[in-house]
Design an enzyme around this catalytic site. Structure first.
Site, mmCIF file in Angstrom:
data_model
loop_
_atom_site.group_PDB
_atom_site.id
_atom_site.type_symbol
_atom_site.label_atom_id
_atom_site.label_comp_id
_atom_site.label_asym_id
_atom_site.label_seq_id
_atom_site.Cartn_x
_atom_site.Cartn_y
_atom_site.Cartn_z
ATOM 1 N N LYS A 184 35.451 51.476 75.582
ATOM 2 C CA LYS A 184 35.819 51.046 74.233
ATOM 3 C C LYS A 184 34.759 50.106 73.675
ATOM 4 O O LYS A 184 34.624 48.974 74.127
ATOM 5 C CB LYS A 184 37.176 50.333 74.211
ATOM 6 C CG LYS A 184 37.676 50.148 72.755
ATOM 7 C CD LYS A 184 38.638 49.017 72.588
ATOM 8 C CE LYS A 184 37.979 47.687 72.375
ATOM 9 N NZ LYS A 184 37.310 47.550 71.051
ATOM 10 N N GLY A 236 32.838 39.805 77.039
ATOM 11 C CA GLY A 236 33.309 39.261 75.774
ATOM 12 C C GLY A 236 33.690 37.810 75.911
ATOM 13 O O GLY A 236 33.172 37.082 76.768
ATOM 14 N N SER A 237 34.629 37.374 75.089
ATOM 15 C CA SER A 237 34.988 35.959 75.051
ATOM 16 C C SER A 237 35.822 35.567 76.267
ATOM 17 O O SER A 237 36.537 36.384 76.847
ATOM 18 C CB SER A 237 35.769 35.649 73.771
ATOM 19 O OG SER A 237 37.068 36.219 73.841
ATOM 20 N N THR A 238 35.744 34.291 76.626
ATOM 21 C CA THR A 238 36.530 33.780 77.745
ATOM 22 C C THR A 238 38.020 33.895 77.471
ATOM 23 O O THR A 238 38.809 34.221 78.369
ATOM 24 C CB THR A 238 36.144 32.313 78.021
ATOM 25 O OG1 THR A 238 34.784 32.276 78.454
ATOM 26 C CG2 THR A 238 37.014 31.699 79.102
ATOM 27 N N GLU A 239 38.424 33.667 76.233
ATOM 28 C CA GLU A 239 39.844 33.741 75.879
ATOM 29 C C GLU A 239 40.417 35.127 76.160
ATOM 30 O O GLU A 239 41.471 35.270 76.793
ATOM 31 C CB GLU A 239 40.016 33.374 74.399
ATOM 32 C CG GLU A 239 41.457 33.443 73.911
ATOM 33 C CD GLU A 239 41.567 33.259 72.400
ATOM 34 O OE1 GLU A 239 42.666 33.472 71.877
ATOM 35 O OE2 GLU A 239 40.544 32.935 71.755
ATOM 36 N N GLY A 241 39.028 37.393 78.087
ATOM 37 C CA GLY A 241 38.880 37.637 79.520
ATOM 38 C C GLY A 241 40.051 37.096 80.317
ATOM 39 O O GLY A 241 40.527 37.738 81.267
ATOM 40 N N GLU A 258 32.477 39.325 82.418
ATOM 41 C CA GLU A 258 31.282 38.583 82.015
ATOM 42 C C GLU A 258 31.623 37.943 80.679
ATOM 43 O O GLU A 258 31.735 38.635 79.672
ATOM 44 C CB GLU A 258 30.071 39.521 81.920
ATOM 45 C CG GLU A 258 28.743 38.781 81.883
ATOM 46 C CD GLU A 258 28.217 38.616 80.481
ATOM 47 O OE1 GLU A 258 28.427 37.510 79.919
ATOM 48 O OE2 GLU A 258 27.601 39.547 79.958
ATOM 49 N N CYS A 292 25.619 35.540 75.096
ATOM 50 C CA CYS A 292 26.508 34.745 75.948
ATOM 51 C C CYS A 292 25.726 33.745 76.803
ATOM 52 O O CYS A 292 26.243 32.681 77.145
ATOM 53 C CB CYS A 292 27.349 35.657 76.831
ATOM 54 S SG CYS A 292 26.409 36.932 77.678
ATOM 55 N N GLU A 389 31.433 27.140 72.806
ATOM 56 C CA GLU A 389 30.468 28.199 72.522
ATOM 57 C C GLU A 389 30.523 28.539 71.036
ATOM 58 O O GLU A 389 31.557 28.989 70.526
ATOM 59 C CB GLU A 389 30.782 29.444 73.355
ATOM 60 C CG GLU A 389 29.757 30.545 73.188
ATOM 61 C CD GLU A 389 30.047 31.755 74.060
ATOM 62 O OE1 GLU A 389 29.091 32.305 74.642
ATOM 63 O OE2 GLU A 389 31.218 32.157 74.159
#
Length: 478
Positions: A184, A236-239, A241, A258, A292, A389
């Site tokens: 995706k 992508g973003s930590t949130e 993830g 990652e 990132c 970030e």
């Protein structure tokens, strides 16, 4: 002395044929969505609608996963490694042949300068497929046991900052190991992934080995939670993830993440200042800071702070912001209005918290999403711009006195993806690399990538490695 003026050098759009609408790529064919809705992809530099793409619904994702499962069980996992390698080599060569077309399409859809798409992204995409093609028949020598097996169906979700390169990072090792893929791409940058689907057709890749479902976060959620997926890979973003990690917890699915970063770029007093400044600029303004592992925190030793800052401001004054298709452009467009709003909000918070903001004089285009290269001084570790970030062309500058203080400040972050060290002393580089809690530490360079070198983070920057021999492990049952 008058500044040197550059004449425009625009790359032609004529090489790219963008269709008005795109379906999903399932079982080797482009198909209409069963239960999704159409969404538009927009050029960030001009705000023009480039195409309409399908947003895959739950039934669409199920179709794609079933196609991948059939291909895995009947075809792909049965092929000898040397036969899989032939397909990967073929894909790599086609990418090279269509490099200019892919670079222009990436720049149109993403907003990054054509120089970066042409000279960095697309060559690295081809290099990853070449590299993992070489591994396909040598997996037993990779160090993961005498008879490593593929996992099955890989569900892969990639971001918008390096759309085709992140696809290569995910798809190439998965296929080399014998897995099939449902990928995706990001909602705002689906076009090069769909062009890659055409490349799979051109390479005669067996149907169902690669499937591409476009859409937003909901589509990704359907894919991650699908019971037919054996392996989830997300960049992508930590949130997001964290949400994926919670969704996968307690299942048999393997997971690699990652995620975000807040990298420290550390300049010691004995560093070559001009070289370091080029590294600082590359570290934070490459791809508009949509990286990132961007060096968004600059740590400068106090004794050379004034010299480094003056040289940095001189260099920033030469950066050209504008049309991403112009070969002279250094900084292109911000990818979306949502990301631009986030960059603006955090920059305003930086000013409100007392940091001093500076940008070189630059005229921004009237249309599109733009933000000037920006540096903040007077920043402390308590400032939000030093902790969060920003994912944009915004640099926070802090100072230090001793190597131990530099390490302490560099590690004072929830992230641990990358770092840079600038010094003439090899012993100091090795000492710093050992102390820094970062997955990648660059010495006297920054943002240097190679398919043979593993990449990944610690702490809230995720877990698992992509690239190199280590990148195979995520796709093998070892």
């Amino acid at each position: 002395m008058a500044a040197f003026e550059y004449a425009p050098a625009p790359e032609s759009r004529a090489i790219v044929d963008i269709k008005p609408s795109y379906g999903l790529f399932v079982n080797g064919e482009f198909v209409e969505s069963v239960d999704g809705r159409p969404i538009k992809t927009v050029s960030p530099a001009t705000e023009e609608v480039l195409a309409e793409v399908a947003a895959a619904g739950e039934q669409d994702v199920d179709r794609a996963v079933q196609a991948a499962r059939r291909a895995y069980e009947t075809t792909w996992s049965k092929l000898p490694g040397k036969e899989r390698a032939k397909y990967l080599f073929r894909i790599a060569r086609i990418i090279q042949e269509r490099a200019r077309e892919l670079a222009v399409l990436e720049t149109l859809d993403n907003g990054k300068p054509i120089r970066e798409s042409r000279d960095v992204d697309i060559p690295l995409v081809a290099a990853h497929f070449f590299y993992y093609a070489g591994w396909a028949d040598k997996l037993e020598y990779a160090g993961f046991g005498p008879d490593p097996r593929p996992l099955g169906v890989a569900g892969q979700v990639i971001p918008w900052n390096f759309p085709l390169l992140m696809l290569a990072w995910k798809v190439a090792p998965a296929l080399a190991c014998g897995n099939t893929v449902v990928l995706k791409p990001a909602e705002t940058t689906p076009l090069t992934a769909l062009r890659f689907a055409e490349i799979c057709q051109q390479a005669d890749l067996p149907p169902g080995v690669v499937n591409i479902v476009t859409g937003a976060g909901e589509t990704g959620s359907y894919l991650v939670s699908h019971p037919g997926v054996d392996k989830v890979a997300f960049t992508g973003s930590t949130e997001v993830g964290k949400r994926i990690a919670r969704a996968v917890a307690g299942t048999r699915k393997r997971l690699t993440l990652e995620l975000g970063g807040k990298a420290a770029n550390i300049v010691f007093e004995d560093a070559a200042v001009d070289q370091a400044v080029e590294g600082i600029v590359n570290g934070i303004f490459f791809n508009q800071g949509h990286v990132c592992c961007a060096g968004s925190r600059l740590l400068v030793q106090e004794s050379v702070y004034e010299e480094v800052l003056a040289a940095l401001k001189r260099r920033m004054a030469t950066l050209r912001v504008g049309d991403p298709l112009d070969k002279n452009t250094d900084i292109g467009a911000i990818n979306s209005p949502q990301q631009l709003a986030k960059i603006r909000a955090l920059s305003e918070i930086g000013e409100a918290e007392g940091a001093e903001r500076w940008s070189p004089p630059c005229e921004l285009p009237d249309r599109g999403y733009w933000f000037p290269p920006t540096v903040f001084t007077g920043v402390s570790q308590a400032h939000r711009i030093a902790r969060e970030e920003i994912f944009g062309p915004v640099l926070s500058v802090l100072t230090f006195r001793t190597p131990a203080e530099a390490v302490e400040k560099a590690n004072n972050t929830p992230y641990g993806l990358s770092a840079g060290v600038w010094t003439e002393k090899g012993s100091r580089i090795l000492w710093m690399a050992d102390k820094l809690r970062a997955g990648v530490v660059w010495a006297n360079t920054f943002n240097r990538f190679d398919p043979a070198s593993p990449f990944g983070g610690y702490k809230e920057s995720g877990y698992g490695r992509e690239g190199g021999r280590h990148g195979l492990e995520a796709y093998l049952d070892v």
